[in-house]
Design an enzyme around this catalytic site. Structure first.
Site, mmCIF file in Angstrom:
data_model
loop_
_atom_site.group_PDB
_atom_site.id
_atom_site.type_symbol
_atom_site.label_atom_id
_atom_site.label_comp_id
_atom_site.label_asym_id
_atom_site.label_seq_id
_atom_site.Cartn_x
_atom_site.Cartn_y
_atom_site.Cartn_z
ATOM 1 N N CYS A 16 33.002 -67.309 15.018
ATOM 2 C CA CYS A 16 31.678 -67.853 14.718
ATOM 3 C C CYS A 16 31.670 -68.261 13.242
ATOM 4 O O CYS A 16 32.624 -68.011 12.501
ATOM 5 C CB CYS A 16 30.605 -66.807 14.988
ATOM 6 N N GLU A 130 27.674 -52.373 10.085
ATOM 7 C CA GLU A 130 26.488 -53.208 9.898
ATOM 8 C C GLU A 130 25.219 -52.357 9.893
ATOM 9 O O GLU A 130 24.312 -52.576 9.094
ATOM 10 C CB GLU A 130 26.387 -54.272 11.004
ATOM 11 N N THR A 168 23.014 -57.207 14.724
ATOM 12 C CA THR A 168 23.140 -58.603 15.179
ATOM 13 C C THR A 168 24.096 -58.792 16.348
ATOM 14 O O THR A 168 24.116 -59.855 16.959
ATOM 15 C CB THR A 168 23.611 -59.517 14.023
ATOM 16 N N SER A 226 35.427 -54.066 17.725
ATOM 17 C CA SER A 226 34.527 -55.216 17.699
ATOM 18 C C SER A 226 33.343 -55.000 18.640
ATOM 19 O O SER A 226 33.502 -55.001 19.859
ATOM 20 C CB SER A 226 35.278 -56.492 18.094
ATOM 21 N N ASN A 228 30.711 -56.967 19.329
ATOM 22 C CA ASN A 228 30.330 -58.078 20.208
ATOM 23 C C ASN A 228 31.350 -58.296 21.324
ATOM 24 O O ASN A 228 30.996 -58.690 22.433
ATOM 25 C CB ASN A 228 30.067 -59.354 19.393
ATOM 26 N N SER A 270 35.124 -62.401 16.496
ATOM 27 C CA SER A 270 36.103 -62.163 15.427
ATOM 28 C C SER A 270 37.549 -62.361 15.897
ATOM 29 O O SER A 270 38.481 -62.056 15.162
ATOM 30 C CB SER A 270 35.923 -60.747 14.866
#
Length: 329
Positions: A16, A130, A168, A226, A228, A270
């Site tokens: 992204c 995060e 996020t 990761s 996501n 990622s």
């Protein structure tokens, strides 16, 4: 036994804008200042990317005590707490902040509303960098909930001024369910104008929802750390399609493909496309004869680099960014 015939590629998948920018910040810092460049935490959660940057001269650390005086330090894409920021500044490091601008947006919102007397419910995974960075924007008044059950037990100091923020990279559906529970318990809670879950997380999850219905198996390229990528695998499985997450093509197991005609392939935000290509090659060795790209959202967003790292590729010189003159009204 039937072997795979077709590979269907999710669109979009992989890097992204925030990940592209974070990696470029480290590479440009190495180009401008030479090795080593210190990076607090993995720049993004991908083994291949981290190892590639290590080979180029990046040193990944968790504790600022590991960074020598006068060194160049990069904050990872996940963001850092105010305490880490203050310590790094006090030690005099040259700092480049690779925090994803969409994470920074959440930090800015938290700081702004805290000044207005708000407390916060944060939806996220305990221990994720995060979440630590966002919660660390304040010394108190921000409360983590990981699931619907946590909502029943969370105890903010007051409820007149309460806002909700979100990690996020969560599952869009999970976050919606937790937010709904928060809303029931705290009906006057303030929600962000735009949801905190980033566009890339949303787009990749939407693509897997479409992909899962078209294939017999979903492979997600992504590292175990990761968030996501994990959510993509969970989503496919929840939709009833067998799904596996792999860090590289070497982790593919041939027995996964027994009786499978069509394989869906995606990658977390990622995970680089080179890993996807390796997986395609390996599945072709197992018998797949065609590759089809799904229709999907085309992502064109690009985030600017921090001042001091905008280097012209041809000349190696820093690009001067001039502000347009303000016009009087």
């Amino acid at each position: 036994m039937q072997k795979p015939q077709e590979i269907v590629l999710a669109e979009p998948r992989g890097f992204c804008a925030g990940v592209d920018r974070a990696i470029e910040i480290v590479e440009k810092a190495l180009q401008k200042f030479g090795r080593p460049i210190y990076v607090r935490h993995e720049i993004v959660h991908n083994t291949y990317v981290v190892n590639d940057l290590k080979n180029k001269g990046a040193i990944f650390i968790e504790d600022l005590n590991e960074v020598p005086a006068g060194a160049t330090l990069v904050f990872s894409a996940h963001g850092v707490s105010k305490a880490v920021q203050r310590e790094a500044e006090a030690r005099g490091f040259q700092i480049f902040d690779a925090t994803c601008p969409l994470v920074t947006k959440v930090h800015v919102e938290v700081a702004k509303l805290a000044k207005e007397g708000y407390e916060f419910i944060m939806i996220g995974h305990k221990g994720h960098p995060e979440v630590e960075g966002t919660m660390g924007q304040l010394s108190e008044g921000i409360h983590l909930v990981e699931d619907v059950e946590d909502v029943a037990t969370v105890q903010p100091g007051q409820t007149e001024r309460l806002a909700v923020v979100t990690q996020t990279t969560l599952s869009v559906d999970d976050a919606a369910a937790i937010t709904a529970a928060v809303r029931v318990r705290f009906p006057s809670i303030r929600e962000p104008k735009q949801q905190d879950i980033c566009y890339a997380t949303q787009n990749r999850q939407d693509a897997v929802k479409v992909l899962s219905g078209q294939v017999d198996l979903v492979i997600v390229v992504g590292s175990p750390t990761s968030s996501n990528s994990n959510r993509l695998r969970e989503l496919a499985a929840r939709l009833g399609t067998p799904a596996y997450m792999i860090d590289s093509a070497e982790e593919l197991q041939h027995e996964w493909f027994d009786g499978i005609a069509r394989v869906g392939l995606t990658a977390g935000a990622s995970a680089p496309e080179v890993l996807v290509k390796d997986v395609i090659s390996r599945i072709k060795e197992l018998g797949a004869t065609s590759v089809r790209k799904m229709d999907g959202v085309e992502e064109t967003l690009k985030f600017p680099l921090p001042k001091g790292l905008r280097i012209d590729a041809a000349t190696g010189l820093e690009i001067e960014v001039r502000k347009a003159p303000e016009t009087g009204g």
